[in-house]
Design an enzyme around this catalytic site. Structure first.
Site, short mmCIF file in Angstrom:
data_model
loop_
_atom_site.label_atom_id
_atom_site.label_comp_id
_atom_site.label_asym_id
_atom_site.label_seq_id
_atom_site.Cartn_x
_atom_site.Cartn_y
_atom_site.Cartn_z
N PHE A 101 -11.81 -6.93 14.08
CA PHE A 101 -10.78 -7.49 13.20
C PHE A 101 -10.39 -6.46 12.12
O PHE A 101 -11.23 -5.89 11.46
CB PHE A 101 -11.31 -8.75 12.53
CG PHE A 101 -10.34 -9.33 11.54
CD1 PHE A 101 -9.09 -9.79 11.95
CD2 PHE A 101 -10.65 -9.39 10.19
CE1 PHE A 101 -8.18 -10.30 11.04
CE2 PHE A 101 -9.75 -9.91 9.27
CZ PHE A 101 -8.52 -10.36 9.70
N GLN A 102 -9.11 -6.23 12.00
CA GLN A 102 -8.55 -5.27 11.04
C GLN A 102 -9.13 -3.88 11.18
O GLN A 102 -9.37 -3.18 10.20
CB GLN A 102 -8.69 -5.79 9.61
CG GLN A 102 -7.84 -7.04 9.39
CD GLN A 102 -7.56 -7.34 7.95
OE1 GLN A 102 -8.40 -7.14 7.09
NE2 GLN A 102 -6.36 -7.85 7.69
N MET A 106 24.42 8.84 2.12
CA MET A 106 24.24 10.15 2.72
C MET A 106 24.50 10.13 4.22
O MET A 106 25.07 11.05 4.78
CB MET A 106 22.83 10.67 2.41
CG MET A 106 22.57 12.07 2.92
SD MET A 106 23.78 13.27 2.33
CE MET A 106 22.98 13.86 0.85
N GLU A 121 0.82 -1.21 0.00
CA GLU A 121 0.00 0.00 0.00
C GLU A 121 0.86 1.27 0.00
O GLU A 121 0.44 2.30 -0.52
CB GLU A 121 -0.97 0.01 1.18
CG GLU A 121 -2.10 -1.01 1.05
CD GLU A 121 -1.76 -2.38 1.61
OE1 GLU A 121 -0.58 -2.61 1.96
OE2 GLU A 121 -2.66 -3.23 1.72
N LYS A 144 -17.70 -0.56 6.06
CA LYS A 144 -18.26 -1.58 5.17
C LYS A 144 -19.77 -1.41 4.98
O LYS A 144 -20.29 -1.57 3.88
CB LYS A 144 -17.96 -2.94 5.78
CG LYS A 144 -18.17 -4.09 4.83
CD LYS A 144 -17.52 -5.35 5.38
CE LYS A 144 -17.75 -6.50 4.42
NZ LYS A 144 -16.88 -7.63 4.74
C1 LIG Z 1 18.66 14.60 1.72
C2 LIG Z 1 17.94 15.88 1.42
C3 LIG Z 1 18.66 17.04 1.17
C4 LIG Z 1 18.00 18.21 0.82
N1 LIG Z 1 18.74 19.32 0.48
C5 LIG Z 1 18.12 20.40 -0.03
C6 LIG Z 1 18.86 21.51 -0.52
O1 LIG Z 1 20.08 21.54 -0.51
N2 LIG Z 1 18.17 22.54 -1.06
C7 LIG Z 1 16.81 22.55 -1.12
O2 LIG Z 1 16.23 23.51 -1.66
N3 LIG Z 1 16.09 21.55 -0.63
C8 LIG Z 1 16.71 20.46 -0.10
N4 LIG Z 1 15.95 19.41 0.35
C9 LIG Z 1 14.49 19.53 0.30
C10 LIG Z 1 13.93 20.29 1.50
O3 LIG Z 1 13.86 19.43 2.60
C11 LIG Z 1 12.51 20.85 1.21
O4 LIG Z 1 11.68 19.82 0.78
C12 LIG Z 1 12.51 21.90 0.13
O5 LIG Z 1 13.53 22.85 0.33
C13 LIG Z 1 11.16 22.63 0.13
O6 LIG Z 1 10.95 23.23 -1.10
P1 LIG Z 1 10.01 24.48 -1.28
O7 LIG Z 1 10.40 25.57 -0.36
O8 LIG Z 1 10.01 24.76 -2.73
O9 LIG Z 1 8.61 24.05 -0.73
P2 LIG Z 1 7.46 23.05 -1.17
O10 LIG Z 1 7.41 21.98 -0.15
O11 LIG Z 1 7.51 22.67 -2.58
O12 LIG Z 1 6.22 24.00 -0.87
C14 LIG Z 1 5.58 24.72 -1.84
C15 LIG Z 1 5.12 26.06 -1.31
O13 LIG Z 1 4.36 26.65 -2.37
C16 LIG Z 1 3.11 27.06 -1.89
N5 LIG Z 1 2.11 26.96 -2.96
C17 LIG Z 1 1.44 25.86 -3.37
N6 LIG Z 1 0.59 26.16 -4.35
C18 LIG Z 1 0.70 27.49 -4.57
C19 LIG Z 1 0.05 28.42 -5.45
N7 LIG Z 1 -0.90 28.03 -6.31
N8 LIG Z 1 0.41 29.71 -5.39
C20 LIG Z 1 1.36 30.14 -4.50
N9 LIG Z 1 1.99 29.31 -3.65
C21 LIG Z 1 1.67 28.00 -3.68
C22 LIG Z 1 2.81 26.15 -0.72
O14 LIG Z 1 1.87 26.75 0.15
C23 LIG Z 1 4.19 25.97 -0.10
O15 LIG Z 1 4.49 27.01 0.81
C24 LIG Z 1 16.59 18.24 0.75
C25 LIG Z 1 15.87 17.09 1.05
C26 LIG Z 1 16.53 15.91 1.36
C27 LIG Z 1 15.72 14.69 1.62
C1 LIG Z 2 12.59 5.60 5.24
C2 LIG Z 2 13.85 6.28 5.57
N1 LIG Z 2 14.68 5.76 6.52
C3 LIG Z 2 15.85 6.36 6.82
C4 LIG Z 2 16.21 7.53 6.20
C5 LIG Z 2 17.53 8.22 6.55
N2 LIG Z 2 18.42 8.23 5.37
C6 LIG Z 2 18.55 9.32 4.58
S1 LIG Z 2 19.56 9.05 3.27
C7 LIG Z 2 19.86 7.48 3.75
C8 LIG Z 2 20.79 6.59 2.96
C9 LIG Z 2 20.23 6.22 1.65
O1 LIG Z 2 21.03 5.22 1.10
P1 LIG Z 2 20.97 4.92 -0.45
O2 LIG Z 2 19.57 4.73 -0.88
O3 LIG Z 2 21.90 3.83 -0.77
O4 LIG Z 2 21.42 6.29 -1.09
P2 LIG Z 2 22.87 6.97 -1.19
O5 LIG Z 2 22.89 8.06 -0.18
O6 LIG Z 2 23.89 5.90 -0.91
O7 LIG Z 2 22.92 7.48 -2.59
C10 LIG Z 2 19.19 7.17 4.94
C11 LIG Z 2 19.26 5.89 5.66
C12 LIG Z 2 15.31 8.05 5.24
N3 LIG Z 2 15.56 9.20 4.60
N4 LIG Z 2 14.17 7.41 4.93
#
Ligand SMILES: Cc1cc2nc3c(=O)[nH]c(=O)nc-3n(C[C@H](O)[C@H](O)[C@H](O)COP(=O)(O)OP(=O)(O)OC[C@H]3O[C@@H](n4cnc5c(N)ncnc54)[C@H](O)[C@@H]3O)c2cc1C
Ligand SMILES: Cc1ncc(C[n+]2csc(CCOP(=O)(O)OP(=O)(O)O)c2C)c(N)n1
Ligand SMILES: [Mg+2]
Lengths: 158, 564
Positions: B112-113, B478, B50, B162
């Site tokens: 159940f469930q 990472m 799911e 249901k």
């Molecule tokens: C390992 C990892 C590393 C990351 N590193 C980075 C990084 O280096 N840099 C980075 O940028 N991010 C990074 N991120 C992502 C970060 O965590 C956020 O998800 C991201 O920065 C959010 O993007 P955003 O501000 O565009 O918001 P979003 O989450 O895309 O939000 C969208 C915004 O737009 C608004 N909006 C929606 N519809 C409309 C509309 N019609 N009109 C006006 N506004 C609207 C919403 O209300 C909201 O405030 C990383 C994520 C991970 C997992």
């Molecule tokens: C469901 C979940 N569990 C744990 C994490 C924490 N986490 C962030 S990056 C990462 C490693 C990911 O490993 P891999 O998919 O091999 O990617 P790589 O960084 O090696 O490219 C982990 C464990 C996460 N983001 N999501």
């Protein structure tokens, strides 16, 4: 700073947990919360007291407004309101304390609603200051239990 | 005419134009499956988990802009959707999840469930419903789609007991939705828009900070126009990749923790920031108190809670980006102030260009081990930048953002807010279902891909030709990167011995498997893999020592970047 916020909501399943969940989920304070139906049975009013700096309170108001079943949010800060709280308090009433209890009940215009051999149950309503003062005066006499409703408020005039 | 709840439900989906549902059956939802069996309009795709089903609905939505739909049973079926819901919630993706529930009379009895999925999903949905009577079902289905797709989009869950499915009522799908407490504001206040333009034009070092909201509101064209009229440099968030053409001379690439040197320097030295559909996430701001110290901030967002949440804003504008950007363009297009402004800001653009030139995104190429960045570059070259790229989470995700140039919105699908490992493969499948003619590639990590690898079976069963490229570094890269930089290289629990053999695994599922172990094999293996029919998994052994740079350490200011 403390804020009293009035929230009109659809009177439907789960709406209370949406509001309380918002506060717990986002780490907002909630000091008291009162809920009951309004004139329109489909609508309930929640009056809640919360605290936080301006930025936090702004978020609280915006986040409340964002909930789908929330119809209206009013921050009573800076609004002239009447606010009241109902308190039920059980206090020792034996020996020398007894007349003092009766005197305080009279002064604060409270009522004794239940009498047991060594204790009275008192009902009292008032604004925040009055409630605080009353409880403070009773404390040396020996309070056994306090039940408070939390604050409700209504804007003055109109 | 009276119909059963299950029939009403399926007819409502069809009438609302739902073409595909991603789901998994079970006892509480069986009546719907029975009604689906007789319905020709709504296609159902059987997933293998799911969570995968919700990510597919999410990938479908991100790639197409239409609302994704998911259908599951009660209890474990419902709880398995939670990660998918939270993923969609954090990234504001329109998805509707329907869950079966035990009969109304049994709710609360530990039947159940039974699971209180309305309670469980409350904090990770935009809104949710428990349907109490069959007569309300059609209306609630309609409302669910309306709420999911309007305003700031997000997931909605509808829990259907249901007996509501077996009960009967007249089919009555309302034409209009009316919800007293829900009125998103689309129109930006004209005077605020004027003040914003006045403020912008009064400054000299502007940057546009564009986020996922540009894509959600389909206003990339407006953003491009405004930025060209005023020659505004544009940096995007991870969620905003593709919102502005990456190859445009005004593009600075991504900002934030793993953003480009030029983007982070530009933001930090700017004197005005135009934030469009971005939410000042902590991965973007770095240390908030030192974020853009000289800048006035104009913030446009449809959700008032995004504004003033993390940083103080000088000019807030609540409204739909499309509307606000159009108003802005009208105020400046063809005006002599625009030309003057372009002149006045030329020196600033020169400064940015020199930052970009001295510190481009780069890595040290090597003949021996395959560099993961090189693999992403080759994917770009081979697809000519025209593929839809989904990513997993981790280093693979960052390299996919940095070394592939995104020209179009809805071509980069990634779990940004929640960072859900296992998102990429099902999202790619969902995107491919929405966009049958496109090449869809999941850039994956060896850790993440195993979190929803079972969906390879779905891809094979329905002949969905997604291509998975695993940047196989044998580690949770990472996390290992943080251990190397901030935990003295103690690699606690981040080594993934090369299990399983991904090529054999692909073959076991009936997909095709390819492998590259040397740099010179990469272009050819990718070419073969992308040309092969059906789902393909390409396992590329990459250098485990490679780190993602630039990197702003957590809690540091944006200018304190660790560079290659
Ligand atoms: C390992 C990892 C590393 C990351 N590193 C980075 C990084 O280096 N840099 C980075 O940028 N991010 C990074 N991120 C992502 C970060 O965590 C956020 O998800 C991201 O920065 C959010 O993007 P955003 O501000 O565009 O918001 P979003 O989450 O895309 O939000 C969208 C915004 O737009 C608004 N909006 C929606 N519809 C409309 C509309 N019609 N009109 C006006 N506004 C609207 C919403 O209300 C909201 O405030 C990383 C994520 C991970 C997992
Ligand atoms: C469901 C979940 N569990 C744990 C994490 C924490 N986490 C962030 S990056 C990462 C490693 C990911 O490993 P891999 O998919 O091999 O990617 P790589 O960084 O090696 O490219 C982990 C464990 C996460 N983001 N999501
Ligand atoms: Mg890895």
């Amino acid at each position: 700073m403390r804020h009293t916020i009035s929230v009109l909501v659809e009177n439907e399943f789960g709406v209370l947990s949406r509001v309380s969940g918002l506060f717990s989920g986002r780490g907002f304070n909630i000091e008291s919360l009162c809920v009951a139906e309004t004139m329109d049975p489909k609508v309930s009013r929640m009056t809640l007291v919360t605290s936080g700096n301006d930025q936090i309170v702004e978020q609280i108001l915006k986040q409340l407004n964002k909930l789908v079943p929330v119809l209206k949010v009013i921050d009573f800060t800076g609004v002239d309101t009447v606010d009241r709280e109902l308190v039920l308090v059980k206090v020792n009433a034996d020996g020398e304390g007894k007349p003092e209890v009766l005197r305080l009940v009279d002064i604060f215009r409270a009522r004794i609603v239940d009498v047991a051999p060594r204790c009275y149950t008192i009902e009292m309503t008032g604004g925040e200051g009055k409630v605080q003062a009353f409880l403070q005066m009773l404390r040396p006499l020996g309070i056994r239990e306090i039940v408070r409703t939390g604050k409700i408020a209504i804007a003055r005039g109109m | 005419m009276q119909m059963t709840g299950a029939e009403i439900f399926v007819k409502a989906l069809a009438d609302l134009g739902v073409d595909v549902v991603f789901g998994y059956p079970g006892g509480a939802i069986l009546h719907v499956y029975d009604a689906l069996f007789k319905n020709m309009k709504v296609r159902h795709m059987l997933c293998r988990h799911e969570q995968g089903a919700v990510h597919m609905a999410d990938g479908y939505a991100r790639a197409s802009g239409r609302t994704g739909v998911c259908l599951v049973t009660s209890g474990p079926g419902a709880t398995n959707t939670v990660t998918g819901l939270a993923t969609a919630y954090m990234d504001s993706i329109p998805v509707v999840v329907f869950t079966g529930q035990v009969p109304t009379l049994l709710i609360g009895n530990d039947a159940f469930q039974e699971a209180d999925i309305v309670g469980i999903s409350r904090p990770c949905t935009k809104h949710n419903y428990l349907v109490k009577e069959t007569k309300d079902l059609a209306r609630i289905v309609k409302e669910a789609f309306y709420i999911a797709s309007t305003g700031r989009p997000g997931p909605v869950l509808v829990d259907i007991p249901k007996d509501v499915l077996t009960g009967s009522a007249r089919y009555d799908l309302p034409k209009e939705v009316s919800l007293r407490g829900y009125h998103p504001n689309y129109e930006g206040h004209p005077r605020q828009v004027e003040s914003a333009i006045r403020m912008l034009l009064s400054r000299e070092r502007p940057v546009v900070y564009a986020g996922g909201g540009v894509i959600l509101s389909n206003s990339s064209a407006e953003l491009a126009e405004l930025s060209r009229v005023l020659s505004l440099p544009v940096t995007t968030t991870l969620m905003g990749m593709g919102a502005f053409p990456g190859s445009d001379p005004l593009s600075l690439g991504m900002l934030g923790m793993h953003g480009t040197y030029a983007a982070n320097m530009a933001i930090s030295n700017s004197d005005v920031i135009l934030a469009v559909g971005a939410r000042f996430d902590d991965r973007v701001t770095g240390k908030v108190s030192e974020f853009a110290p000289h800048a006035k901030i104009i913030h446009i967002d449809i959700d008032p809670t995004s504004i003033q949440k993390n940083v103080p804003v000088d000019i807030p504008i609540v409204g739909d980006l499309k509307d606000v950007l159009r108003k802005m363009i009208k105020l400046v297009k063809g005006k002599k102030e625009a030309a003057a402004y372009r002149g006045k800001t030329a020196a600033w653009r020169g400064q940015i260009a020199s930052w970009a030139k001295t510190h481009p995104l780069t890595y040290k190429p090597s003949k021996g081990k395959i560099k993961p960045q090189y693999v992403v570059e080759q994917v770009y070259k081979l697809t000519k930048g025209k593929a839809i790229i989904a990513t997993e989470v981790g280093q693979n995700q960052m390299w996919a953002a940095q070394f592939y140039t995104y020209e179009q919105p809805r071509t980069f699908l990634s779990s940004g807010g929640l960072g859900t490992m296992g998102y990429g493969l099902p999202a790619a499948i969902g995107a491919q279902v929405a966009m049958p003619g496109r090449l869809v590639v999941d850039i994956a990590g060896d850790g993440s891909i195993q979190m929803n690898i079972q969906e390879l079976a779905t891809a094979v069963q329905y002949r969905i030709p997604v291509k998975v490229v695993i940047l196989n570094n044998g580690t949770l890269g990472m996390v290992r990167q943080w251990q190397e930089l901030f935990f003295e290289g103690k690699y606690s629990q981040t080594c993934l011995p090369r299990i399983p053999d991904f090529v054999k695994l692909a073959e076991a599922y009936g997909a095709k498997g390819f492998r590259a172990e040397k740099t010179e094999q990469v272009p050819e293996v990718l070419r073969k893999g992308f040309a092969a029919e059906g789902p393909v998994l390409i396992d590329v052994t990459v250098d485990p020592g490679e780190l993602v740079y630039p990197m702003v350490p957590a809690g540091a200011s944006l200018t304190e970047m660790l560079l290659v």
